[in-house]
Design a protein around this motif. Sequence first.
Motif, PDB file in Angstrom:
ATOM      1  N   ARG A 150       0.929  -1.288   0.039  1.00 41.01           N
ATOM      2  CA  ARG A 150      -0.050   0.085   0.045  1.00 41.01           C
ATOM      3  C   ARG A 150       0.766   1.214   0.008  1.00 41.01           C
ATOM      4  NH1 ARG A 150      -3.586  -2.754   3.603  1.00 41.01           N
ATOM      5  NH2 ARG A 150      -2.465  -2.315   5.365  1.00 41.01           N
ATOM      6  N   LYS A 151       2.210   1.202   0.213  1.00 37.91           N
ATOM      7  CA  LYS A 151       2.971   2.401   0.274  1.00 37.91           C
ATOM      8  C   LYS A 151       3.009   3.079  -1.188  1.00 37.91           C
ATOM      9  CE  LYS A 151       6.937   2.687   2.253  1.00 37.91           C
ATOM     10  NZ  LYS A 151       8.395   2.705   2.849  1.00 37.91           N
ATOM     11  N   VAL A 152       2.558   2.117  -2.073  1.00 44.12           N
ATOM     12  CA  VAL A 152       2.666   2.724  -3.474  1.00 44.12           C
ATOM     13  C   VAL A 152       1.194   2.433  -3.988  1.00 44.12           C
ATOM     14  CG1 VAL A 152       3.610   2.883  -5.548  1.00 44.12           C
ATOM     15  CG2 VAL A 152       5.050   2.229  -3.826  1.00 44.12           C
ATOM     16  N   GLY A 153       0.352   3.337  -3.767  1.00 46.53           N
ATOM     17  CA  GLY A 153      -0.979   3.092  -4.338  1.00 46.53           C
ATOM     18  C   GLY A 153      -1.158   3.644  -5.623  1.00 46.53           C
ATOM     19  N   MET A 154      -2.255   2.949  -6.387  1.00 41.31           N
ATOM     20  CA  MET A 154      -2.741   3.375  -7.860  1.00 41.31           C
ATOM     21  C   MET A 154      -3.796   4.474  -7.771  1.00 41.31           C
ATOM     22  SD  MET A 154      -0.669   1.924 -10.086  1.00 41.31           S
ATOM     23  CE  MET A 154      -1.522   1.536 -11.606  1.00 41.31           C
ATOM     24  N   MET A 209      10.847  -2.394  -3.385  1.00 40.53           N
ATOM     25  CA  MET A 209      10.445  -3.066  -2.208  1.00 40.53           C
ATOM     26  C   MET A 209       8.864  -3.376  -2.282  1.00 40.53           C
ATOM     27  SD  MET A 209       8.866  -2.730   0.953  1.00 40.53           S
ATOM     28  CE  MET A 209       8.623  -1.030   1.333  1.00 40.53           C
ATOM     29  N   SER A 210       8.280  -2.191  -2.437  1.00 40.23           N
ATOM     30  CA  SER A 210       6.921  -2.498  -2.559  1.00 40.23           C
ATOM     31  C   SER A 210       6.147  -3.348  -3.922  1.00 40.23           C
ATOM     32  CB  SER A 210       6.159  -0.909  -3.093  1.00 40.23           C
ATOM     33  OG  SER A 210       6.084  -0.295  -1.725  1.00 40.23           O
ATOM     34  N   ALA A 211       7.075  -3.313  -4.928  1.00 39.80           N
ATOM     35  CA  ALA A 211       6.760  -4.421  -6.006  1.00 39.80           C
ATOM     36  C   ALA A 211       7.288  -5.863  -5.738  1.00 39.80           C
ATOM     37  CB  ALA A 211       7.528  -3.972  -7.371  1.00 39.80           C
ATOM     38  N   LEU A 256       4.001  -1.794 -10.368  1.00 38.47           N
ATOM     39  CA  LEU A 256       4.242  -0.601  -9.307  1.00 38.47           C
ATOM     40  C   LEU A 256       5.566   0.046  -9.749  1.00 38.47           C
ATOM     41  CD1 LEU A 256       3.417  -2.058  -5.696  1.00 38.47           C
ATOM     42  CD2 LEU A 256       1.996  -0.539  -7.453  1.00 38.47           C
ATOM     43  N   GLN A 257       6.114  -0.754 -10.926  1.00 37.63           N
ATOM     44  CA  GLN A 257       7.419   0.061 -11.107  1.00 37.63           C
ATOM     45  C   GLN A 257       7.502   0.869 -12.132  1.00 37.63           C
ATOM     46  OE1 GLN A 257      10.085  -3.856 -10.435  1.00 37.63           O
ATOM     47  NE2 GLN A 257      10.903  -2.152  -9.554  1.00 37.63           N
TER      48      GLN A 257
END
Length: 489
Positions: free
Chosen positions: A51-55, A397-399, A487-488
């Motif tokens: 969730r640190k990188v949301g869409m 990391m999030s990916a 996410l990348q």
Amino acid sequence: MDGVNGSSFVKYASFLSILVFLLAYLYRTPPEAMLDDRLDKVLSSLLRAERKVGMENVARRPRVAIGFGGCVDLIVDGVSLMNEMGLSTADQPLHHDSIENAQQLAQSFAYFFAPGAASERFVMNKTLFSELVETSRGLPGNRWAVGGNAPVMAGRMAKEGCEVLLGGTFSPDFTDVLPQHIMVAGGVVEEPDIHLILEYPAGASWGQYTARRANRYIVHSDDHNPYLDSMEDFAEKLKDFHPDLLVVGGLQMMDNFPFKQDEREALLSHLADMLSSSPETGVHFEMASFVDEDLMKDLLTLVVPNADSLGMNEQELPNLLSLLKGSNITVLSDPNPRVATVLDQMRELYGLLNQHHKDTNRGGDGAVGRRLTRLHVHTLAFQAMIVTRGSQWKNTMSATAKASLTANRHVCGSPDIDPSKARLIMDDSFSISRQEGSQRIALEERRPVSCWHEDDYQICVAPVLVCTEVYQTAGGGDNISAAGLVLQI
């Protein structure tokens, strides 16, 4: 009197100590509860990392173009199909590059079934394949699904928030069931290619063989996919689509296919031209089960050098590495490798491909091909990524966490992860290399994704919450790779 009181006190204290010990023993936390608590903590931490990188707050949906091909998957229990076909267990499991008769099918299935290794084979015998399809239609519990590397990855990326251009030739029924936000480039066929997915759970038995882990054995006899029929239309639509990422998969449909002389190389040369025509767009190549050595050499010459990113599983990594080092293809590798083994193989592959790119461009006027800047390997127990520092790939990391979570979601067949249907099989700590004296990293429940820097790249490793009630293994790698890429970009 004092002696009597002292003696009574000692007896009372001893009794109290024993009582405390017994109560502590009776009310101790059972091992199962400790494991459940650990799984809950690891899951919560992975979800937090994802969730640190949301869409949700992106200005526009990322645009991804994915080719090639597609099929309809007919998913059945592998052992039930073999039994219904009257195929007894092979006395000697054997590897076959392609399948020409029922005996070879039994030998090949047995070869991969016992270790629980994924495999995919072309069936030369059309009559045999038709018989397999008809028998599968009559098996209880069979399921039909959209299949093929490109459509499966497209479906996952659209679900995760991307706008997708999908290259393939599909039937009208096929395109009707594709998710929203997928635009198709390619012709229409009345009868789509069918792939038979022979699934089996861990512990499944077939004669004297028992599967060490859940997996699948795939057979196909495609007419359309090997020719990359949609490539012309796909390349034309790319000009106006302006993708952020171009993904290539499904090329294993060429494996052992009876092309005319030079026909396959011409198709791959055309693909190479398309990949090199937009150097500003990132390219990801998703590996698969290849056994045709000549095809692999063509891929190493024409496709791999034009990719910034590669995705593969624990079987495909040593296979590609072996061929790069001048050895033969490795048909079967350890289906449950240690983290250190995989990381060493990834470092070696990363180094060899980038050294080849450097050597190719030494003294040249213009750059030829691309430097490998991302490598993702998905295994049953863990996800591992190498990403070049300063490259276009972000949020590693999030990916890695998202790839790990997607493994469970896909195999269990649910977007919600149930810890009671999962287990950790990755070690409590792992060595970062097989070299003597290498650092060991502990699996921390609150920070389960381990990331560190080496040379010019970052490495991230995440444990997988392995699904214990398997719904489907087929398409796992495609879903995992696609989710990690989202996410990348």
